[in-house]
Scaffold this motif. Sequence first.
Motif, mmCIF file in Angstrom:
data_model
loop_
_atom_site.group_PDB
_atom_site.id
_atom_site.type_symbol
_atom_site.label_atom_id
_atom_site.label_comp_id
_atom_site.label_asym_id
_atom_site.label_seq_id
_atom_site.Cartn_x
_atom_site.Cartn_y
_atom_site.Cartn_z
ATOM 1 N N ILE A 21 0.835 -1.204 0.000
ATOM 2 C CA ILE A 21 0.000 0.000 0.000
ATOM 3 C C ILE A 21 0.873 1.258 0.000
ATOM 4 C CG2 ILE A 21 -1.537 1.379 1.494
ATOM 5 C CD1 ILE A 21 -2.927 -1.294 2.234
ATOM 6 N N GLU A 22 1.972 1.206 0.756
ATOM 7 C CA GLU A 22 2.872 2.371 0.837
ATOM 8 C C GLU A 22 3.903 2.390 -0.289
ATOM 9 O OE1 GLU A 22 4.486 1.817 4.706
ATOM 10 O OE2 GLU A 22 2.547 2.132 5.700
ATOM 11 N N GLY A 23 3.837 1.397 -1.169
ATOM 12 C CA GLY A 23 4.773 1.351 -2.294
ATOM 13 C C GLY A 23 6.182 0.934 -1.908
ATOM 14 N N ARG A 24 6.328 0.280 -0.741
ATOM 15 C CA ARG A 24 7.658 -0.176 -0.325
ATOM 16 C C ARG A 24 7.900 -1.618 -0.783
ATOM 17 N NH1 ARG A 24 8.495 0.082 5.640
ATOM 18 N NH2 ARG A 24 6.237 -0.181 5.893
ATOM 19 N N ASP A 25 9.162 -2.044 -0.743
ATOM 20 C CA ASP A 25 9.508 -3.414 -1.140
ATOM 21 C C ASP A 25 8.896 -4.420 -0.180
ATOM 22 O OD1 ASP A 25 10.973 -2.508 -3.213
ATOM 23 O OD2 ASP A 25 12.921 -2.678 -2.207
ATOM 24 N N LEU A 26 8.510 -5.557 -0.714
ATOM 25 C CA LEU A 26 7.949 -6.608 0.128
ATOM 26 C C LEU A 26 9.078 -7.382 0.796
ATOM 27 C CD1 LEU A 26 5.202 -8.050 -2.262
ATOM 28 C CD2 LEU A 26 5.090 -6.074 -0.731
ATOM 29 N N LEU A 27 8.788 -7.944 1.964
ATOM 30 C CA LEU A 27 9.782 -8.752 2.666
ATOM 31 C C LEU A 27 9.566 -10.242 2.350
ATOM 32 C CD1 LEU A 27 9.823 -7.125 6.226
ATOM 33 C CD2 LEU A 27 11.456 -6.789 4.361
ATOM 34 N N PRO A 28 10.631 -10.938 1.958
ATOM 35 C CA PRO A 28 10.492 -12.367 1.660
ATOM 36 C C PRO A 28 10.566 -13.183 2.937
ATOM 37 C CG PRO A 28 12.734 -11.667 1.187
ATOM 38 C CD PRO A 28 12.007 -10.444 1.711
ATOM 39 N N GLU A 29 9.624 -12.937 3.859
ATOM 40 C CA GLU A 29 9.742 -13.454 5.227
ATOM 41 C C GLU A 29 9.148 -14.841 5.451
ATOM 42 O OE1 GLU A 29 10.783 -12.214 8.532
ATOM 43 O OE2 GLU A 29 12.169 -11.321 7.108
ATOM 44 N N PHE A 30 8.220 -15.282 4.614
ATOM 45 C CA PHE A 30 7.551 -16.540 4.946
ATOM 46 C C PHE A 30 8.471 -17.725 4.655
ATOM 47 C CE2 PHE A 30 4.541 -20.107 4.303
ATOM 48 C CZ PHE A 30 4.158 -20.186 5.632
ATOM 49 N N ASP A 31 8.633 -18.608 5.650
ATOM 50 C CA ASP A 31 9.589 -19.725 5.519
ATOM 51 C C ASP A 31 8.898 -21.088 5.467
ATOM 52 O OD1 ASP A 31 8.723 -20.035 8.099
ATOM 53 O OD2 ASP A 31 10.703 -20.078 9.022
ATOM 54 N N GLY A 32 7.557 -21.094 5.294
ATOM 55 C CA GLY A 32 6.853 -22.377 5.190
ATOM 56 C C GLY A 32 6.545 -23.004 6.536
ATOM 57 N N HIS A 33 6.645 -22.198 7.600
ATOM 58 C CA HIS A 33 6.488 -22.709 8.965
ATOM 59 C C HIS A 33 5.123 -23.369 9.185
ATOM 60 C CE1 HIS A 33 6.908 -21.731 13.565
ATOM 61 N NE2 HIS A 33 6.966 -23.024 13.311
ATOM 62 N N ALA A 34 5.149 -24.604 9.705
ATOM 63 C CA ALA A 34 3.930 -25.313 10.072
ATOM 64 C C ALA A 34 4.154 -25.948 11.437
ATOM 65 C CB ALA A 34 3.609 -26.407 9.061
ATOM 66 N N ASN A 35 3.063 -26.144 12.154
ATOM 67 C CA ASN A 35 3.158 -26.619 13.525
ATOM 68 C C ASN A 35 1.887 -27.408 13.783
ATOM 69 O OD1 ASN A 35 2.394 -26.182 16.432
ATOM 70 N ND2 ASN A 35 4.360 -25.136 16.485
#
Lengths: 410, 100
Positions: A318-332
């Motif tokens: 929304i703010e036009g900033r770069d996205l963070l590639p943060e998701f690591d597939g975490h499951a629990n």
Amino acid sequence: MKKLLILGAGTAGTMMSAKLRRKLDPEEWSITVVDQDNEHIYQPGLLFIPFGTYRRRDVIKPRSRYIPAGVQLIQTEIERIAPDENQVRLTDGTALDYDFLIIATGSQIVPTETEGMTGPGWFKNTFDFYTLDGAMALYDALDRFKGGRLVLNTVEMPIKCPVAPLEFAFLADWYFTERGMRDKVEIVYATPLDGAFTKPKASAMLGGLMDEKDIQVVPNWNTGEVDGEKRVLSTWDGQEMNYDLLVTVPTNMGSDVVERSEIGDEGNWVATDKHTLQSKVAENIFVIGDATDLPSSKAGSVAHFEGEVLEENLLRAIEGRDLLPEFDGHANCFVETGFGKAVLIDFNYDTEPLPGRFPLPALGPLTLLEESEMNHWGKLAFKWVYWNLLLKGEEIPLAEARMSMAGKWR
Amino acid sequence: MTTLANAQLDADGFLTNAEDWTPELAEEFAREAEIELTDRHWEVIDFCRRDFAEKGTAPTVRRITKVGGIPTKEMYQLFPGGPGILAARISGLPKPKGCI
């Protein structure tokens, strides 16, 4: 007024509406959620219905109760997503424009994908437990069951909650033992995988439990047909297996809306960046939960962990900033193993489930990849956590989006 | 040239680098699985190679069926035992992921 539109008011969609209503200025942003009905089902609870642990009322509540103030809920079926026009059309003719769209339309079972499955045996000797109707009908079928061969079957991968068929087998073993008739029931698990589970250490551990409980695993079983009259399950290459009661996890697919909109793959899963959760369809479309084509589990815990990343990235977009590639597939996942015990597994794209201890604030550590009573209580307590914290997008005491190696034994 | 004797394979016996693949290698992989490659097999292999180049993952049987147009039953006749795995191996692709 800018518009955020969320498709689906299940686990992921409901949670995102709550998270984003807190973050987006109500003077500036409207949030609308669309779903076809007003029945929110606590899906992890469906497993317990056939065994009488939970009843209908334990797992079903109105969706509207969990959609926060300031968010509009529309109860209509979705006809089509038109990414080029930034518009979603509903079956009643309404057209909804959006600035940003979150697709959270989940997954569904499609028993008609297997020849004969919905034929004469359907809901007579062949049942699913992924729908409330299926789970309720199976309660009666188990109650009437006098003994014989109970076959558990996964038709094809991916499925939602890949440990659920194993849990069903473990709970069935317990259930028939309690009824004093375990010696009259043969339990078989026919799976397309080459073992009990996909990841090596967990597969070995869970496969060992299957052995201990005298549950036969038949690997590499690719179901092609069900004959409900003769009670025969057969594979594409002609192997056959008789059953008295078939409990199947039919083919799982994404929503029909995805197919109608031509934005999915052959399973109707939406192409999604596995680390940012942005769709590959359009930059202003994000995808969360079972609807994605990510190589992660389809499970509520995954949707929860994705939620933190999606919240951050949507605000960034929304703010036009770069996205963070943060998701690591975490499951629990808590895996019920019967007799009041459960196993906890914690993993991500790169790290398979490992044994060890899972640090849990206040309550103390839970055992990883090892049976314990504490894990079973954790699983039952999760129902409260789900309705009261998870759907409201609150912090829950189940660690953070990124998996931690703390307490794990390599 | 890469042959089965000098090819780099992963722990499951799949080619480590899809670019090392040659049609001759496909013949060798097929012979190992006791499959004699027909034109129909080559249609599947061509589809798998094209699809991998585009998507980066080995196609599932469902994808080969729906997008590649080879009926599921025929896939099991062409690649007895495990069409997804065998088609990927013969096409020089990594092992298809059983997503969890």
